[in-house]
Design a protein around this motif. Structure first.
Motif, PDB file in Angstrom:
ATOM      1  N   HIS A 190      -9.469  -8.614   0.452  1.00 52.13           N
ATOM      2  CA  HIS A 190      -8.233  -9.218  -0.060  1.00 52.13           C
ATOM      3  C   HIS A 190      -7.352  -8.141  -0.696  1.00 52.13           C
ATOM      4  O   HIS A 190      -7.847  -7.144  -1.216  1.00 52.13           O
ATOM      5  CB  HIS A 190      -8.556 -10.292  -1.104  1.00 52.13           C
ATOM      6  N   ASP A 191      -6.037  -8.386  -0.673  1.00 53.98           N
ATOM      7  CA  ASP A 191      -5.095  -7.444  -1.281  1.00 53.98           C
ATOM      8  C   ASP A 191      -5.292  -7.385  -2.796  1.00 53.98           C
ATOM      9  O   ASP A 191      -5.580  -8.398  -3.444  1.00 53.98           O
ATOM     10  CB  ASP A 191      -3.654  -7.854  -0.997  1.00 53.98           C
ATOM     11  N   GLY A 219      -1.561  -4.094  -2.365  1.00 52.27           N
ATOM     12  CA  GLY A 219      -0.294  -4.673  -1.934  1.00 52.27           C
ATOM     13  C   GLY A 219       0.872  -4.259  -2.809  1.00 52.27           C
ATOM     14  O   GLY A 219       1.942  -3.890  -2.321  1.00 52.27           O
ATOM     15  N   LEU A 220       0.680  -4.313  -4.132  1.00 54.11           N
ATOM     16  CA  LEU A 220       1.745  -3.991  -5.081  1.00 54.11           C
ATOM     17  C   LEU A 220       1.171  -3.169  -6.226  1.00 54.11           C
ATOM     18  O   LEU A 220      -0.020  -3.246  -6.523  1.00 54.11           O
ATOM     19  CB  LEU A 220       2.385  -5.268  -5.634  1.00 54.11           C
ATOM     20  N   SER A 221       2.037  -2.393  -6.868  1.00 59.40           N
ATOM     21  CA  SER A 221       1.597  -1.550  -7.980  1.00 59.40           C
ATOM     22  C   SER A 221       2.606  -1.618  -9.120  1.00 59.40           C
ATOM     23  O   SER A 221       3.800  -1.794  -8.901  1.00 59.40           O
ATOM     24  CB  SER A 221       1.460  -0.084  -7.537  1.00 59.40           C
ATOM     25  N   MET A 230       0.853 -10.581 -14.988  1.00 58.81           N
ATOM     26  CA  MET A 230       1.757 -11.598 -14.453  1.00 58.81           C
ATOM     27  C   MET A 230       1.623 -11.688 -12.932  1.00 58.81           C
ATOM     28  O   MET A 230       1.605 -12.781 -12.359  1.00 58.81           O
ATOM     29  CB  MET A 230       3.198 -11.266 -14.848  1.00 58.81           C
ATOM     30  N   MET A 231       1.512 -10.542 -12.259  1.00 59.25           N
ATOM     31  CA  MET A 231       1.393 -10.528 -10.800  1.00 59.25           C
ATOM     32  C   MET A 231       0.093 -11.199 -10.353  1.00 59.25           C
ATOM     33  O   MET A 231       0.045 -11.886  -9.333  1.00 59.25           O
ATOM     34  CB  MET A 231       1.459  -9.083 -10.302  1.00 59.25           C
ATOM     35  N   TRP A 238      -5.865  -9.790  -6.418  1.00 62.76           N
ATOM     36  CA  TRP A 238      -6.829  -9.590  -7.496  1.00 62.76           C
ATOM     37  C   TRP A 238      -6.533  -8.247  -8.176  1.00 62.76           C
ATOM     38  O   TRP A 238      -5.843  -7.405  -7.634  1.00 62.76           O
ATOM     39  CB  TRP A 238      -8.267  -9.626  -6.984  1.00 62.76           C
ATOM     40  N   SER A 239      -7.100  -8.068  -9.358  1.00 60.46           N
ATOM     41  CA  SER A 239      -6.893  -6.817 -10.063  1.00 60.46           C
ATOM     42  C   SER A 239      -8.017  -6.601 -11.064  1.00 60.46           C
ATOM     43  O   SER A 239      -9.008  -7.353 -11.085  1.00 60.46           O
ATOM     44  CB  SER A 239      -5.530  -6.817 -10.779  1.00 60.46           C
ATOM     45  N   VAL A 240      -7.876  -5.573 -11.879  1.00 62.98           N
ATOM     46  CA  VAL A 240      -8.762  -5.352 -13.027  1.00 62.98           C
ATOM     47  C   VAL A 240      -7.886  -5.281 -14.267  1.00 62.98           C
ATOM     48  O   VAL A 240      -6.814  -4.670 -14.253  1.00 62.98           O
ATOM     49  CB  VAL A 240      -9.600  -4.065 -12.882  1.00 62.98           C
ATOM     50  N   LEU A 241      -8.347  -5.926 -15.336  1.00 60.63           N
ATOM     51  CA  LEU A 241      -7.608  -5.931 -16.591  1.00 60.63           C
ATOM     52  C   LEU A 241      -8.561  -5.687 -17.750  1.00 60.63           C
ATOM     53  O   LEU A 241      -9.731  -6.103 -17.704  1.00 60.63           O
ATOM     54  CB  LEU A 241      -6.911  -7.279 -16.807  1.00 60.63           C
TER      55      LEU A 241
END
Length: 305
Positions: A190-191, A219-221, A230-231, A238-241
């Motif tokens: 997944h992106d 996909g986006l940065s 927010m994205m 998905w991301s890491v926070l």
């Protein structure tokens, strides 16, 4: 070769403009031009080519640029060493931090500092960690509180203070949110939305996947973690926070992998004499470290020796 002319030279070289250099130095454009002309007369070489509105360094200017920085740092270092003899905590402190650390880690430290040392004029700059590293290396910044690089520069004194545990997250309506258990391989299908290119945090994440022989489709940065959150929330990937940023608006993914961690701390230049103002700030930062982070700090100190 006077320091005022060298300061004007650096300001023009860094801004690419005589007028912007004047704004930075609180001088008129003719005053900046006069200082550059004086410097050119002293060394017998032209330092800038002026073609239309475009300004660029000549070969002589390129040779002088790093040396000018070194001279000004040495002069300031000498002034600082003499000022420290009085033992007073006053003057200015030029310090940088990242937006995330500035919002979520530093406020109580900054509050305590300003209350204890009201005579210090603080120049606090919000920069990407990578920019702050360069600022300390060139002498523009006295101290930076940032995400620490995976491989520390041997010219810097690097001390971890906190450890940010990063969690895999996605939006509540993202397809991954329905999974009970996930692997890194499943995530790579997944992106992702991640911090920008050449950032330490992005490198840490990509390296985690690379060790498993996996690629990440980004996909986006964005370099702002609040924007990244927010994205994720609106389902862009998905991301890491950091755990300090996670709330009910995002879904924590049950990834079968050890947590990703990034060290946060401060750095100064080993060759620079720190002001009493900087030493007082470092004392507060050191007091903020947890026992676990102290062990990490000892490891990094060993690597820097």
């Amino acid at each position: 070769m006077d320091t005022q002319s060298l300061q004007a030279f650096l300001a023009v070289a860094e801004n690419g403009s005589f007028s912007l250099a004047g704004e930075q130095l609180y001088l008129t454009q003719p005053a900046v031009s006069k200082r550059i002309a004086t410097l050119e007369d002293q060394i017998g070489e032209r330092l800038f080519d002026r073609i239309g509105r475009r300004i660029s360094l000549t070969e002589a200017g390129q040779v002088l640029l790093p040396r000018a920085r070194e001279i000004l740092v040495m002069v300031e270092d000498s002034r600082q060493a003499l000022a420290n003899l009085a033992g007073d905590v006053r003057g200015s402190l030029t310090m940088a931090t990242s937006h995330h650390i500035g919002l979520h880690r530093l406020p109580p430290i900054l509050k305590a500092y300003t209350q204890a040392h009201p005579e210090v004029r603080m120049d606090l700059r919000f920069l990407d960690s990578e920019q702050a590293y360069q600022g300390v290396l060139t002498g523009e910044l006295e101290i930076a509180v940032v995400t620490l690089a995976p491989i520390p520069d041997r010219r810097l004194h690097v001390v971890p203070i906190w450890v940010d545990r990063l969690r895999f997250v996605c939006g509540k309506e993202h397809p991954l949110a329905r999974q009970d258990q996930l692997s890194l391989s499943a995530l790579s299908q997944h992106d992702a939305v991640l911090p920008g290119h050449l950032t330490f945090t992005r490198d840490i994440v990509l390296d985690t996947f690379a060790r498993e022989g996996l690629d990440v489709s980004v996909g986006l940065s964005t370099n702002y973690l609040e924007t990244l959150k927010m994205m994720v929330d609106i389902g862009l990937g998905w991301s890491v926070l950091p755990e300090t940023l996670i709330d009910a608006n995002v879904h924590i993914l049950p990834v079968a992998h050890r947590p990703i961690e990034r060290p946060l701390g401060y750095l100064t230049h080993k060759s620079r004499t720190l002001s009493n103002a900087a030493r007082s700030m470092i004392s507060l930062l050191d007091n903020a470290a947890t026992p676990r982070d102290d062990r990490l700090g000892a490891l990094h100190e060993h690597r820097n020796e």
